[in-house]
Design an enzyme around this catalytic site. Sequence first.
Site, PDB file in Angstrom:
ATOM      1  N   THR A  68       0.814  -1.218   0.000  1.00 36.44           N
ATOM      2  CA  THR A  68       0.000   0.000   0.000  1.00 36.44           C
ATOM      3  C   THR A  68       0.841   1.259   0.000  1.00 36.44           C
ATOM      4  OG1 THR A  68      -0.128   0.018   2.428  1.00 36.44           O
ATOM      5  CG2 THR A  68      -1.871  -1.158   1.222  1.00 36.44           C
TER       6      THR A  68
ATOM      7  N   CYS B 289       2.600   2.705   9.466  1.00 35.99           N
ATOM      8  CA  CYS B 289       1.628   2.825  10.563  1.00 35.99           C
ATOM      9  C   CYS B 289       2.318   2.669  11.905  1.00 35.99           C
ATOM     10  CB  CYS B 289       0.542   1.738  10.445  1.00 35.99           C
ATOM     11  SG  CYS B 289      -0.352   1.701   8.888  1.00 35.99           S
TER      12      CYS B 289
ATOM     13  N   CYS C 184      -2.250   0.397  14.918  1.00 31.05           N
ATOM     14  CA  CYS C 184      -3.190   0.848  13.887  1.00 31.05           C
ATOM     15  C   CYS C 184      -4.397  -0.093  13.819  1.00 31.05           C
ATOM     16  CB  CYS C 184      -2.490   0.899  12.533  1.00 31.05           C
ATOM     17  SG  CYS C 184      -3.562   1.505  11.204  1.00 31.05           S
TER      18      CYS C 184
ATOM     19  N   ARG D 200       4.315   6.738   2.938  1.00 26.65           N
ATOM     20  CA  ARG D 200       3.598   7.893   3.486  1.00 26.65           C
ATOM     21  C   ARG D 200       2.890   7.494   4.778  1.00 26.65           C
ATOM     22  NH1 ARG D 200      -1.736   7.244   2.958  1.00 26.65           N
ATOM     23  NH2 ARG D 200      -2.568   5.946   1.283  1.00 26.65           N
TER      24      ARG D 200
ATOM     25  N   CYS E  15       0.104   6.794   7.482  1.00 29.70           N
ATOM     26  CA  CYS E  15      -1.277   6.310   7.473  1.00 29.70           C
ATOM     27  C   CYS E  15      -2.213   7.425   7.928  1.00 29.70           C
ATOM     28  CB  CYS E  15      -1.400   5.104   8.400  1.00 29.70           C
ATOM     29  SG  CYS E  15      -3.080   4.488   8.620  1.00 29.70           S
TER      30      CYS E  15
ATOM     31  N   CYS F 290      -4.157   6.114  11.527  1.00 25.50           N
ATOM     32  CA  CYS F 290      -3.523   6.039  12.856  1.00 25.50           C
ATOM     33  C   CYS F 290      -2.518   7.157  13.114  1.00 25.50           C
ATOM     34  CB  CYS F 290      -2.850   4.684  13.047  1.00 25.50           C
ATOM     35  SG  CYS F 290      -1.360   4.426  12.034  1.00 25.50           S
TER      36      CYS F 290
ATOM     37  N   ASP G 155      17.178  12.782  50.858  1.00 27.66           N
ATOM     38  CA  ASP G 155      15.934  13.552  50.882  1.00 27.66           C
ATOM     39  C   ASP G 155      15.044  13.076  52.026  1.00 27.66           C
ATOM     40  OD1 ASP G 155      13.976  15.329  49.092  1.00 27.66           O
ATOM     41  OD2 ASP G 155      12.859  13.594  49.812  1.00 27.66           O
TER      42      ASP G 155
END
Length: 504
Positions: free
Chosen positions: A28, A32, A36, A61, A63, A66, A457
């Site tokens: 695709t 992601c 996702c 690129r 998604c 998500c 402390d």
Amino acid sequence: MDDETRYEAVRSRDGRFDGVFFTGVLTTGIYCRPSCPAVTPKRCNVRFFPSAAAAQRAGLRACRRCRPDAVPGSAEWNVRADLTGRAMRMIADGVVDREGVEGLARRLGYSVRQVRRQLTAELGAGPVALARAQRAHTARVLLQTTALPVTEIAFASGFASVRQFNDTIREAHACTPRELRARSRAGSAGDPAEGGGVALRLAYRGPYDAAGILDFFERRAVPGVEEVTGAPGARTYRRTLALPYGHGVAEVRERADGTGGTGGTDGTGGGWLPCRLHLADLRDLTTAVQRVRRLFDLDADPYAVEDRLGADPLLGPLVRRRPGLRSPGAADPHELAVRAVLGQQVTVGAARTPAGALVAAYGKPLPAPDGALTHLFPDPGSLAEAPLTELPMPDSRRRAVRAVAAALADGALVLDPGADRDEAERALLALRGIGPWTAGYVRMRALGDPDVFLPGDAGVRHGLERIGAAARDAEGWRPWRSYALHHLWNAPLAPAGPETPEDR
């Protein structure tokens, strides 16, 4: 993790690994986050990447479902003190955008070639690609949450030209900036007109004890610089920010939708805090976001912390009582160092008085008051030679404040995000009036070290007594002793007695 383990995390949509690695789907052309909600791709079509920049470099690129570019940062960079960890913290703070790769290498003390080689080997992308991916995320936020012209957004995001901006957005999101703006209106982080500024959703992984961190800030809020408003469950933390190009005001709210910021809202065990940034110069957006994220410890891995601390028979009950308890950082490391000195040998509440007096006398006024916020915290240069007679404290502490401020001003003490933690601690201890507690506290909060323990402390000693532990038991809590400190500070109190001076 090997690739088979990563694929199992993807199959189970395990939000614990969001930001730790990214899933590229070759068929695709998208990448992601592991959680996702889309249909899990076939194993043969999947490739894994250590960073969003590496996935973009491979031609994938982000998604649209998500939004992998908006995940919390990897907690690994908070833990690691080596070249890669330090470089990643500096890149996140915008050093490459402001000073270039040469400036990054100079700050790290390595050659440009060494920095590029190390980052490419570990993250699949060099410093320029990593900074470019961060600029693409900043640009998407501005496109979604402001009505600024696209040309202004290009330069506000840190791009050198509109052409570079357009090319990067096309590569990262497979659309033009205007198409991205039009397509994302319905899913934006907030109404750009409501309250002005830039509206954001600051993501985190796992449970998040928002009430605990707001309590921490409310007890320590310095008049003029910080305030916490609203009723418990719907409070807002507001503070001023001194940034590279100008000033800003940050507002972070508890969630008002019933989650309280402590649970997931997307089925992955994570969530987000609503934030709004009012900036005098939008070029400061990336830096402001990272400083707020460090302040709220939003890139932590609560699962790793709970696995180690929760297994301890003495500390475990405290960890299970306060899931998602974080170790707050600092919006300004220089400010934190000065405030740590002001808080020596006094109670938390008493430390606010000299800090407020310091702000009123030496802080830079805002152009106009913003609610109770009136000043920026004084810069080290203005304090190095200041008499500080306005401060109700011993002369020895005034000298210590001036010593720390002078060391910060002349570069003898470096507390920027990529500073060497060991060197910074040695430099602090070399200053007169600075002891192990102050150096450790600065290391924990200003430098974000997750593995600091403060045996001297008073609050820690009391917490150890309440759970029947001793300081030597803390060796078993590495590398998350800073979180153990906060659990000890929040341990159930014994019958009320007089307040003991604490340097927190």
